[in-house]
Design an enzyme around this catalytic site. Structure first.
Site, PDB file in Angstrom:
ATOM      1  N   SER A   1     -59.898   2.654 -33.034  1.00 28.86           N
ATOM      2  CA  SER A   1     -60.152   4.092 -32.954  1.00 28.86           C
ATOM      3  C   SER A   1     -60.410   4.515 -31.512  1.00 28.86           C
ATOM      4  CB  SER A   1     -61.385   4.401 -33.808  1.00 28.86           C
ATOM      5  OG  SER A   1     -61.858   5.698 -33.585  1.00 28.86           O
TER       6      SER A   1
ATOM      7  N   TYR B   1     -70.656   2.807 -37.011  1.00 32.46           N
ATOM      8  CA  TYR B   1     -69.225   2.758 -37.330  1.00 32.46           C
ATOM      9  C   TYR B   1     -68.414   2.442 -36.072  1.00 32.46           C
ATOM     10  CZ  TYR B   1     -64.434   4.296 -37.844  1.00 32.46           C
ATOM     11  OH  TYR B   1     -63.062   4.340 -37.799  1.00 32.46           O
TER      12      TYR B   1
ATOM     13  N   LYS C   1     -65.915  -0.988 -34.720  1.00 36.52           N
ATOM     14  CA  LYS C   1     -64.546  -1.016 -34.170  1.00 36.52           C
ATOM     15  C   LYS C   1     -64.542  -1.787 -32.848  1.00 36.52           C
ATOM     16  CE  LYS C   1     -62.603   0.930 -37.509  1.00 36.52           C
ATOM     17  NZ  LYS C   1     -61.741   0.154 -38.375  1.00 36.52           N
TER      18      LYS C   1
HETATM   19  P1  NAD Z   1     -59.659   5.325 -46.163  1.00 42.83           P
HETATM   20  O1  NAD Z   1     -61.093   5.212 -46.558  1.00 42.83           O
HETATM   21  O2  NAD Z   1     -58.854   6.408 -46.751  1.00 42.83           O
HETATM   22  O3  NAD Z   1     -58.914   3.940 -46.481  1.00 42.83           O
HETATM   23  C1  NAD Z   1     -59.559   2.695 -46.422  1.00 42.83           C
HETATM   24  C2  NAD Z   1     -59.149   1.911 -47.659  1.00 42.83           C
HETATM   25  O4  NAD Z   1     -59.748   0.615 -47.592  1.00 42.83           O
HETATM   26  C3  NAD Z   1     -59.627   2.541 -48.969  1.00 42.83           C
HETATM   27  O5  NAD Z   1     -58.550   2.542 -49.886  1.00 42.83           O
HETATM   28  C4  NAD Z   1     -60.750   1.625 -49.442  1.00 42.83           C
HETATM   29  O6  NAD Z   1     -60.842   1.598 -50.861  1.00 42.83           O
HETATM   30  C5  NAD Z   1     -60.316   0.294 -48.858  1.00 42.83           C
HETATM   31  N1  NAD Z   1     -61.367  -0.679 -48.577  1.00 42.83           N
HETATM   32  C6  NAD Z   1     -62.509  -0.500 -47.845  1.00 42.83           C
HETATM   33  N2  NAD Z   1     -63.165  -1.674 -47.737  1.00 42.83           N
HETATM   34  C7  NAD Z   1     -62.444  -2.600 -48.407  1.00 42.83           C
HETATM   35  C8  NAD Z   1     -62.587  -4.009 -48.633  1.00 42.83           C
HETATM   36  N3  NAD Z   1     -63.631  -4.709 -48.177  1.00 42.83           N
HETATM   37  N4  NAD Z   1     -61.639  -4.649 -49.364  1.00 42.83           N
HETATM   38  C9  NAD Z   1     -60.552  -3.975 -49.839  1.00 42.83           C
HETATM   39  N5  NAD Z   1     -60.369  -2.649 -49.658  1.00 42.83           N
HETATM   40  C10 NAD Z   1     -61.308  -1.974 -48.940  1.00 42.83           C
HETATM   41  O7  NAD Z   1     -59.614   5.372 -44.563  1.00 42.83           O
HETATM   42  P2  NAD Z   1     -58.415   5.734 -43.577  1.00 42.83           P
HETATM   43  O8  NAD Z   1     -58.676   7.084 -43.022  1.00 42.83           O
HETATM   44  O9  NAD Z   1     -57.124   5.461 -44.232  1.00 42.83           O
HETATM   45  O10 NAD Z   1     -58.696   4.698 -42.415  1.00 42.83           O
HETATM   46  C11 NAD Z   1     -58.056   3.447 -42.365  1.00 42.83           C
HETATM   47  C12 NAD Z   1     -58.546   2.673 -41.163  1.00 42.83           C
HETATM   48  O11 NAD Z   1     -58.306   3.425 -39.983  1.00 42.83           O
HETATM   49  C13 NAD Z   1     -60.036   2.361 -41.160  1.00 42.83           C
HETATM   50  O12 NAD Z   1     -60.229   1.086 -40.606  1.00 42.83           O
HETATM   51  C14 NAD Z   1     -60.615   3.423 -40.250  1.00 42.83           C
HETATM   52  O13 NAD Z   1     -61.815   3.012 -39.655  1.00 42.83           O
HETATM   53  C15 NAD Z   1     -59.507   3.562 -39.237  1.00 42.83           C
HETATM   54  N6  NAD Z   1     -59.495   4.860 -38.544  1.00 42.83           N
HETATM   55  C16 NAD Z   1     -59.428   6.009 -39.274  1.00 42.83           C
HETATM   56  C17 NAD Z   1     -59.424   7.230 -38.621  1.00 42.83           C
HETATM   57  C18 NAD Z   1     -59.415   8.520 -39.386  1.00 42.83           C
HETATM   58  O14 NAD Z   1     -59.749   9.552 -38.811  1.00 42.83           O
HETATM   59  N7  NAD Z   1     -59.030   8.534 -40.656  1.00 42.83           N
HETATM   60  C19 NAD Z   1     -59.457   7.270 -37.217  1.00 42.83           C
HETATM   61  C20 NAD Z   1     -59.486   6.072 -36.503  1.00 42.83           C
HETATM   62  C21 NAD Z   1     -59.501   4.863 -37.181  1.00 42.83           C
HETATM   63  C1  WQD Z   2     -62.868  17.335 -34.825  1.00 38.46           C
HETATM   64  C2  WQD Z   2     -63.385  18.569 -34.098  1.00 38.46           C
HETATM   65  C3  WQD Z   2     -65.752  18.942 -34.305  1.00 38.46           C
HETATM   66  C4  WQD Z   2     -65.765  19.821 -38.563  1.00 38.46           C
HETATM   67  C5  WQD Z   2     -64.119  11.596 -36.106  1.00 38.46           C
HETATM   68  C6  WQD Z   2     -64.872  10.292 -35.989  1.00 38.46           C
HETATM   69  C7  WQD Z   2     -64.140   9.326 -35.089  1.00 38.46           C
HETATM   70  C8  WQD Z   2     -62.689   9.136 -35.534  1.00 38.46           C
HETATM   71  C9  WQD Z   2     -62.004  10.449 -35.749  1.00 38.46           C
HETATM   72  C10 WQD Z   2     -62.462   7.190 -36.946  1.00 38.46           C
HETATM   73  C11 WQD Z   2     -64.715  18.318 -33.382  1.00 38.46           C
HETATM   74  C12 WQD Z   2     -64.960  20.064 -34.940  1.00 38.46           C
HETATM   75  C13 WQD Z   2     -65.361  19.499 -37.293  1.00 38.46           C
HETATM   76  C14 WQD Z   2     -66.290  21.129 -38.821  1.00 38.46           C
HETATM   77  C15 WQD Z   2     -65.902  21.680 -36.517  1.00 38.46           C
HETATM   78  N1  WQD Z   2     -62.611   8.440 -36.790  1.00 38.46           N
HETATM   79  N2  WQD Z   2     -65.429  20.428 -36.292  1.00 38.46           N
HETATM   80  N3  WQD Z   2     -66.312  22.007 -37.784  1.00 38.46           N
HETATM   81  O1  WQD Z   2     -65.279  14.245 -34.249  1.00 38.46           O
HETATM   82  O2  WQD Z   2     -63.009  13.753 -33.334  1.00 38.46           O
HETATM   83  O3  WQD Z   2     -64.031  12.163 -34.853  1.00 38.46           O
HETATM   84  O4  WQD Z   2     -62.801  11.305 -36.597  1.00 38.46           O
HETATM   85  O5  WQD Z   2     -62.421   6.316 -36.138  1.00 38.46           O
HETATM   86  O6  WQD Z   2     -64.820   8.119 -35.102  1.00 38.46           O
HETATM   87  O7  WQD Z   2     -66.153  10.567 -35.462  1.00 38.46           O
HETATM   88  O8  WQD Z   2     -63.229  14.381 -35.741  1.00 38.46           O
HETATM   89  O9  WQD Z   2     -62.509  15.902 -37.528  1.00 38.46           O
HETATM   90  O10 WQD Z   2     -64.979  15.337 -37.308  1.00 38.46           O
HETATM   91  O11 WQD Z   2     -63.912  16.800 -35.630  1.00 38.46           O
HETATM   92  O12 WQD Z   2     -65.962  22.517 -35.630  1.00 38.46           O
HETATM   93  O13 WQD Z   2     -66.702  21.449 -39.944  1.00 38.46           O
HETATM   94  O14 WQD Z   2     -63.644  19.581 -35.062  1.00 38.46           O
HETATM   95  O15 WQD Z   2     -66.860  19.437 -33.627  1.00 38.46           O
HETATM   96  O16 WQD Z   2     -64.666  19.033 -32.203  1.00 38.46           O
HETATM   97  P1  WQD Z   2     -63.959  13.694 -34.464  1.00 38.46           P
HETATM   98  P2  WQD Z   2     -63.666  15.596 -36.642  1.00 38.46           P
END
Ligand code: NAD
Ligand code: WQD
Length: 342
Positions: free
Chosen positions: A125, A150, A154
């Site tokens: 991330s 969290y 990562k």
């Molecule tokens: P999500 O929660 O939709 O998907 C994660 C999936 O993993 C789910 O289906 C959950 O049931 C499964 N899971 C969790 N722990 C498990 C385990 N121990 N064994 C088997 N299954 C398990 O999340 P996402 O948004 O699809 O994110 C996927 C990955 O990307 C995560 O590692 C997250 O940290 C990373 N990530 C997400 C974002 C974002 O904004 N969505 C941003 C950066 C990184």
């Molecule tokens: C985006 C922008 C808020 C909600 C998160 C995780 C980060 C990564 C990505 C996994 C910001 C603004 C939001 C609302 C708002 N995930 N906002 N009103 O903060 O970039 O990051 O997701 O790795 O770890 O922290 O994403 O979608 O929460 O916010 O104004 O109700 O929207 O302040 O500027 P963010 P976000």
């Protein structure tokens, strides 16, 4: 057969990646315990692609089970999505996050050793950069102390993978540092399924537009940005899924071992108000929103330098912010129609 193990493959990014893997000729084997996803997603992947992915239901942190369940397949690569991802919850229940996110990564690395699978793509991330000193963020930008447990998981998983690589030069690993994934599959059959009140901006916008939430609060308009609201790099989830296909293809075709860290973003930053205005324009809906206080811990601005991924994986975004926000709204309307519980 080109089997790819996809942990967390029923989740938001994982399900879109399984679709694109199948479209590219791979056979995803989903490992998911459905702790944050729904089983119907597996049928939806089949509905989109015409092919049902193999499902191994269970916890990928349970290494003996995983090793046993995958024994009969020759698996060429693993994309490890499975993790908990709620930043706020991680500050209240840090052990739950360390146990699942670190535990599952250790289990996958051990599984790679015993199964002989050499190729790993890990979900990292942009949170590892915190508030970068220089924008856009390159892969050389220093990691900053994590803002949450969290975020720390990562950073720790990246370090664990790098240390493991130093001890076993047979593996090839890429950690993809995602910026802000948004949107849904254009079919509106799969998308993000936030549990309870969404923390992220786009699901909050679509739920407000759908009348599920009364109004959106913009967290602060006094930042040092052109309109005063925070800036992020919003990437369409289908583009992000395609980056995983490119990454796994790259690893399979590569002879030498490696570990590398790659930004996956569009290279463009958009403010919260730009996202709101674009959503209103492309979907012809008016959003009820107000300006509120800053959210504690928010980064002012962050967006990727995408030149490394463009070069190394020959990947570039194909979809615009407009398309992402249209697809997000189409998905929200599909959820409403099917009266899916939120
Ligand atoms: P999500 O929660 O939709 O998907 C994660 C999936 O993993 C789910 O289906 C959950 O049931 C499964 N899971 C969790 N722990 C498990 C385990 N121990 N064994 C088997 N299954 C398990 O999340 P996402 O948004 O699809 O994110 C996927 C990955 O990307 C995560 O590692 C997250 O940290 C990373 N990530 C997400 C974002 C974002 O904004 N969505 C941003 C950066 C990184
Ligand atoms: C985006 C922008 C808020 C909600 C998160 C995780 C980060 C990564 C990505 C996994 C910001 C603004 C939001 C609302 C708002 N995930 N906002 N009103 O903060 O970039 O990051 O997701 O790795 O770890 O922290 O994403 O979608 O929460 O916010 O104004 O109700 O929207 O302040 O500027 P963010 P976000």
């Amino acid at each position: 057969m080109n089997y790819i193990l996809v942990t967390g493959g029923a989740g938001y990014i994982g399900s879109h990646t399984c679709v694109e893997l199948i479209e590219a000729g791979f056979n995803p084997i989903i490992v998911d315990n459905f702790s944050n996803s729904e089983k119907f997603v597996i049928d939806r992947i089949e509905e989109i692609t015409g092919k049902k992915p193999i499902l191994l239901e269970g916890d990928c942190g349970n290494n003996p089970w995983l090793t046993d369940a995958t024994k009969k397949y020759k698996i060429d690569g693993c994309i490890h999505f499975a993790a908990f991802k709620a930043v706020g919850e991680s500050t209240k229940e840090p052990l739950k996050y360390f146990e699942n996110n670190i535990g599952s990564t250790l289990s996958i690395l051990k599984w790679m050793k015993t199964s002989g699978c050499k190729n790993l793509v890990f979900s990292s991330s942009c949170t590892v950069y915190g508030q970068p000193d220089i924008l856009p963020v390159t892969e050389q930008s220093p990691k900053k102390p994590a803002e949450s447990p969290y975020g720390r998981t990562k950073q720790m998983c990246e370090d664990i993978i790098e240390d493991y690589y130093k001890s076993d030069k047979n593996i090839k690993a890429l950690a993809l540092r995602y910026f802000n994934p948004i949107g849904a599959h254009p079919s509106a059959l799969i998308g993000e399924l936030p549990l309870g009140v969404p923390n992220n901006l786009v699901p909050f916008i679509t739920q407000t537009a759908a009348g599920i939430r009364e109004k959106l609060t913009v967290f602060g308009n006094d930042y040092d940005t052109p309109d005063g609201t925070c800036i992020r790099d919003y990437i369409h989830v289908v583009d992000l899924a395609l980056a995983h296909v490119s990454a796994i293809q790259f690893l399979i075709n590569k002879d030498e071992s490696l570990v590398d860290f790659i930004n996956v973003g569009t290279g463009v930053g958009n403010s919260v108000l730009e996202v709101i205005n674009t959503f209103e324009q492309v979907n012809g809906v008016q959003l009820n929103y107000e300006i509120g206080e800053r959210r504690s811990g928010d980064i002012e601005k962050v967006y990727a330098d995408a030149s490394y991924i463009n070069k190394i994986l020959c990947w570039a975004t194909r979809k615009s912010l407009e398309q992402a926000l249209e697809d997000a709204w189409r998905w929200q309307k599909a959820i409403n129609k099917r009266a899916y519980k939120i």
